[in-house]
Write a protein that holds these residues in place. Structure first.
Motif, PDB file in Angstrom:
ATOM      1  N   PHE A 125       0.772  -1.220   0.038  1.00 45.12           N
ATOM      2  CA  PHE A 125       0.031   0.008  -0.023  1.00 45.12           C
ATOM      3  C   PHE A 125       0.925   1.239   0.170  1.00 45.12           C
ATOM      4  CE2 PHE A 125      -2.496  -3.449   1.882  1.00 45.12           C
ATOM      5  CZ  PHE A 125      -3.598  -3.432   1.275  1.00 45.12           C
ATOM      6  N   SER A 126       0.538   2.105  -0.755  1.00 43.58           N
ATOM      7  CA  SER A 126       1.153   3.486  -0.854  1.00 43.58           C
ATOM      8  C   SER A 126       0.217   4.432  -0.723  1.00 43.58           C
ATOM      9  CB  SER A 126       2.222   3.675  -1.871  1.00 43.58           C
ATOM     10  OG  SER A 126       1.453   3.223  -3.093  1.00 43.58           O
ATOM     11  N   LYS A 127       0.505   5.687  -0.169  1.00 45.25           N
ATOM     12  CA  LYS A 127      -0.267   6.955  -0.153  1.00 45.25           C
ATOM     13  C   LYS A 127      -0.286   7.521  -1.404  1.00 45.25           C
ATOM     14  CE  LYS A 127       0.698   8.009   4.661  1.00 45.25           C
ATOM     15  NZ  LYS A 127       1.394   8.806   5.736  1.00 45.25           N
ATOM     16  N   THR A 128      -1.457   7.975  -1.874  1.00 51.30           N
ATOM     17  CA  THR A 128      -1.608   8.601  -3.225  1.00 51.30           C
ATOM     18  C   THR A 128      -1.556  10.280  -2.770  1.00 51.30           C
ATOM     19  OG1 THR A 128      -3.947   8.746  -2.856  1.00 51.30           O
ATOM     20  CG2 THR A 128      -3.396   6.990  -3.930  1.00 51.30           C
ATOM     21  N   ALA A 129      -1.427  11.056  -3.934  1.00 47.21           N
ATOM     22  CA  ALA A 129      -1.500  12.346  -3.732  1.00 47.21           C
ATOM     23  C   ALA A 129      -2.731  12.854  -3.176  1.00 47.21           C
ATOM     24  CB  ALA A 129      -1.366  13.132  -5.095  1.00 47.21           C
ATOM     25  N   LEU A 130      -3.739  12.121  -3.179  1.00 48.67           N
ATOM     26  CA  LEU A 130      -5.376  12.504  -2.613  1.00 48.67           C
ATOM     27  C   LEU A 130      -5.367  12.342  -1.224  1.00 48.67           C
ATOM     28  CD1 LEU A 130      -7.576  10.897  -5.206  1.00 48.67           C
ATOM     29  CD2 LEU A 130      -7.101  13.260  -5.085  1.00 48.67           C
ATOM     30  N   PHE A 131      -4.056  11.727  -0.643  1.00 49.72           N
ATOM     31  CA  PHE A 131      -4.254  11.297   0.876  1.00 49.72           C
ATOM     32  C   PHE A 131      -4.276  12.723   1.754  1.00 49.72           C
ATOM     33  CE2 PHE A 131      -2.316  10.713   5.248  1.00 49.72           C
ATOM     34  CZ  PHE A 131      -3.111   9.574   5.621  1.00 49.72           C
ATOM     35  N   ASN A 132      -5.148  12.826   2.469  1.00 45.10           N
ATOM     36  CA  ASN A 132      -5.560  14.123   3.137  1.00 45.10           C
ATOM     37  C   ASN A 132      -5.998  13.714   4.565  1.00 45.10           C
ATOM     38  OD1 ASN A 132      -6.276  16.807   4.062  1.00 45.10           O
ATOM     39  ND2 ASN A 132      -7.677  17.182   2.701  1.00 45.10           N
ATOM     40  N   PRO A 133      -5.023  13.876   5.431  1.00 45.18           N
ATOM     41  CA  PRO A 133      -5.385  13.420   6.855  1.00 45.18           C
ATOM     42  C   PRO A 133      -6.518  14.480   7.512  1.00 45.18           C
ATOM     43  CG  PRO A 133      -3.171  13.778   6.678  1.00 45.18           C
ATOM     44  CD  PRO A 133      -3.738  14.307   5.426  1.00 45.18           C
ATOM     45  N   GLU A 134      -6.848  15.444   7.036  1.00 43.15           N
ATOM     46  CA  GLU A 134      -7.655  16.524   7.234  1.00 43.15           C
ATOM     47  C   GLU A 134      -9.302  15.776   6.847  1.00 43.15           C
ATOM     48  OE1 GLU A 134      -7.081  20.364   5.819  1.00 43.15           O
ATOM     49  OE2 GLU A 134      -5.351  20.596   6.766  1.00 43.15           O
ATOM     50  N   GLN A 135      -9.248  14.961   5.914  1.00 48.52           N
ATOM     51  CA  GLN A 135     -10.340  14.209   5.633  1.00 48.52           C
ATOM     52  C   GLN A 135     -10.707  12.979   6.464  1.00 48.52           C
ATOM     53  OE1 GLN A 135     -10.228  14.496   1.086  1.00 48.52           O
ATOM     54  NE2 GLN A 135     -12.289  15.225   1.647  1.00 48.52           N
ATOM     55  N   LEU A 136      -9.914  12.727   7.427  1.00 51.52           N
ATOM     56  CA  LEU A 136     -10.054  11.673   8.459  1.00 51.52           C
ATOM     57  C   LEU A 136     -10.408  12.041   9.667  1.00 51.52           C
ATOM     58  CD1 LEU A 136      -6.645   9.704   7.249  1.00 51.52           C
ATOM     59  CD2 LEU A 136      -9.116   9.424   6.227  1.00 51.52           C
ATOM     60  N   ILE A 137     -11.474  11.108  10.317  1.00 53.23           N
ATOM     61  CA  ILE A 137     -11.781  11.599  11.351  1.00 53.23           C
ATOM     62  C   ILE A 137     -11.751  10.246  12.335  1.00 53.23           C
ATOM     63  CG2 ILE A 137     -14.291  11.139  11.001  1.00 53.23           C
ATOM     64  CD1 ILE A 137     -15.085  13.188  13.038  1.00 53.23           C
ATOM     65  N   ALA A 138     -11.252  10.460  13.933  1.00 49.73           N
ATOM     66  CA  ALA A 138     -11.038   9.333  14.614  1.00 49.73           C
ATOM     67  C   ALA A 138     -12.740   8.636  14.684  1.00 49.73           C
ATOM     68  CB  ALA A 138     -10.537   9.711  15.989  1.00 49.73           C
ATOM     69  N   SER A 139     -12.875   7.329  14.730  1.00 50.08           N
ATOM     70  CA  SER A 139     -14.171   6.780  15.030  1.00 50.08           C
ATOM     71  C   SER A 139     -14.100   6.236  16.283  1.00 50.08           C
ATOM     72  CB  SER A 139     -14.143   5.691  14.017  1.00 50.08           C
ATOM     73  OG  SER A 139     -13.213   4.568  14.171  1.00 50.08           O
ATOM     74  N   GLN A 140     -15.307   5.946  16.620  1.00 54.72           N
ATOM     75  CA  GLN A 140     -15.618   5.382  17.687  1.00 54.72           C
ATOM     76  C   GLN A 140     -15.628   3.917  17.752  1.00 54.72           C
ATOM     77  OE1 GLN A 140     -16.420   7.146  20.642  1.00 54.72           O
ATOM     78  NE2 GLN A 140     -15.961   8.914  19.236  1.00 54.72           N
ATOM     79  N   PRO A 141     -15.433   3.112  18.808  1.00 58.45           N
ATOM     80  CA  PRO A 141     -15.156   1.759  18.881  1.00 58.45           C
ATOM     81  C   PRO A 141     -16.383   1.027  18.249  1.00 58.45           C
ATOM     82  CG  PRO A 141     -14.269   2.704  20.877  1.00 58.45           C
ATOM     83  CD  PRO A 141     -15.012   3.559  20.318  1.00 58.45           C
ATOM     84  N   ARG A 142     -16.424   0.158  17.620  1.00 58.37           N
ATOM     85  CA  ARG A 142     -17.703  -0.978  17.202  1.00 58.37           C
ATOM     86  C   ARG A 142     -18.205  -1.393  18.517  1.00 58.37           C
ATOM     87  NH1 ARG A 142     -16.781  -4.554  12.260  1.00 58.37           N
ATOM     88  NH2 ARG A 142     -18.412  -3.364  11.155  1.00 58.37           N
ATOM     89  N   LYS A 143     -19.770  -1.522  18.184  1.00 55.54           N
ATOM     90  CA  LYS A 143     -20.524  -2.352  19.183  1.00 55.54           C
ATOM     91  C   LYS A 143     -19.973  -3.546  19.471  1.00 55.54           C
ATOM     92  CE  LYS A 143     -24.979   0.187  18.818  1.00 55.54           C
ATOM     93  NZ  LYS A 143     -26.227   0.056  18.405  1.00 55.54           N
ATOM     94  N   GLY A 144     -19.650  -4.136  20.765  1.00 57.11           N
ATOM     95  CA  GLY A 144     -19.351  -5.667  21.002  1.00 57.11           C
ATOM     96  C   GLY A 144     -17.729  -5.545  20.931  1.00 57.11           C
ATOM     97  N   GLN A 145     -17.143  -4.405  20.605  1.00 55.70           N
ATOM     98  CA  GLN A 145     -15.471  -4.471  20.584  1.00 55.70           C
ATOM     99  C   GLN A 145     -15.081  -4.685  21.894  1.00 55.70           C
ATOM    100  OE1 GLN A 145     -13.708  -1.236  18.602  1.00 55.70           O
ATOM    101  NE2 GLN A 145     -11.810  -2.229  18.381  1.00 55.70           N
ATOM    102  N   LYS A 146     -14.268  -5.968  22.249  1.00 55.43           N
ATOM    103  CA  LYS A 146     -14.047  -6.300  23.634  1.00 55.43           C
ATOM    104  C   LYS A 146     -12.899  -5.224  24.118  1.00 55.43           C
ATOM    105  CE  LYS A 146     -15.224 -11.168  22.687  1.00 55.43           C
ATOM    106  NZ  LYS A 146     -14.976 -11.386  21.336  1.00 55.43           N
ATOM    107  N   ILE A 147     -12.153  -4.695  23.268  1.00 55.24           N
ATOM    108  CA  ILE A 147     -11.005  -3.979  23.644  1.00 55.24           C
ATOM    109  C   ILE A 147     -11.217  -2.689  23.330  1.00 55.24           C
ATOM    110  CG2 ILE A 147      -9.332  -5.966  23.957  1.00 55.24           C
ATOM    111  CD1 ILE A 147      -8.343  -4.885  21.109  1.00 55.24           C
ATOM    112  N   ASN A 148     -10.508  -1.568  24.033  1.00 49.17           N
ATOM    113  CA  ASN A 148     -10.529  -0.224  23.784  1.00 49.17           C
ATOM    114  C   ASN A 148      -9.106  -0.122  22.555  1.00 49.17           C
ATOM    115  OD1 ASN A 148     -10.570   2.354  23.466  1.00 49.17           O
ATOM    116  ND2 ASN A 148      -9.988   2.784  25.722  1.00 49.17           N
ATOM    117  N   MET A 149      -9.554   0.492  21.523  1.00 47.74           N
ATOM    118  CA  MET A 149      -8.292   0.385  20.494  1.00 47.74           C
ATOM    119  C   MET A 149      -7.680   1.931  20.588  1.00 47.74           C
ATOM    120  SD  MET A 149      -7.976  -2.394  19.137  1.00 47.74           S
ATOM    121  CE  MET A 149      -6.929  -2.175  17.748  1.00 47.74           C
TER     122      MET A 149
END
Length: 188
Positions: A77-101
């Motif tokens: 995998f490699s980052k493209t020119a479109l890779f923009n961290p500002e368009q990424l948001i930290a998500s909440q853990p999924r329901k039923g996830q046993k550990i805190n990620m």
């Protein structure tokens, strides 16, 4: 280019924001996550990485190229020119996830006996107020269905609910009182 924010795990997001990370495999990324979160479940971490990579690939943020070694075929995998961290948001853990990620934070100090005693007293007082309220509610429902017998069928379930709530609160009050008695024997 995608205009909406892409949810991605916070730890994975922190790793991917590293400017020096250009080319990587899913296994390398998974190992970086495990290193950042030593208590994480390996299977869940792998699933989290693969989901994140799939989202980023679908958004055009990363390229996926097949790479064959003597043992097996993997993908680089490699980052493209479109890779923009500002368009990424930290998500909440999924329901039923046993550990805190998310990375572990500093451990919370154990409460002192005095603060625990104060906290328990506050909780005890609240439960006692709630108990009086539940008892009053049950008594009023009983009075109402005795006064209006035709409404008994619709009021009786609420009467029983108030009585059950009272019983639960009595149990909680007893447990806190036992705990308070035990704490009184400990040094502050």
């Amino acid at each position: 280019m995608t205009s909406s924010l892409i949810p991605i795990n916070k730890t994975l997001l922190n790793i991917l924001q590293d400017e020096t990370l250009r080319n990587f495999t899913a296994i390398q990324l998974k190992n970086m996550c495990i290193k950042a979160l030593p208590l994480a479940n390996t299977k869940e971490t792998a699933q989290l990485v693969y989901r994140g990579l799939r989202r980023l690939h679908q958004a055009g943020f990363i390229d996926k190229k097949p790479h064959t070694t003597s043992k097996k075929q993997t993908h680089i995998f490699s980052k493209t020119a479109l890779f923009n961290p500002e368009q990424l948001i930290a998500s909440q853990p999924r329901k039923g996830q046993k550990i805190n990620m998310t990375p572990p934070s500093a451990p919370t100090p154990a409460p002192t006996t005095t603060s625990a005693h104060t906290q328990l007293k506050t909780t005890l007082n609240q439960y006692q107020v709630d108990l009086l309220s539940s008892i009053g509610e049950a008594e009023e429902f009983k009075r109402l269905f005795e006064e209006f017998p035709y409404a008994k069928s619709s009021l009786y379930p609420r009467y029983m609910q108030a009585r059950n709530q009272s019983s639960t609160l009595v149990g909680r009050i007893k447990a806190i009182e036992v705990c308070l008695n035990e704490l009184q024997g400990l040094p502050s």
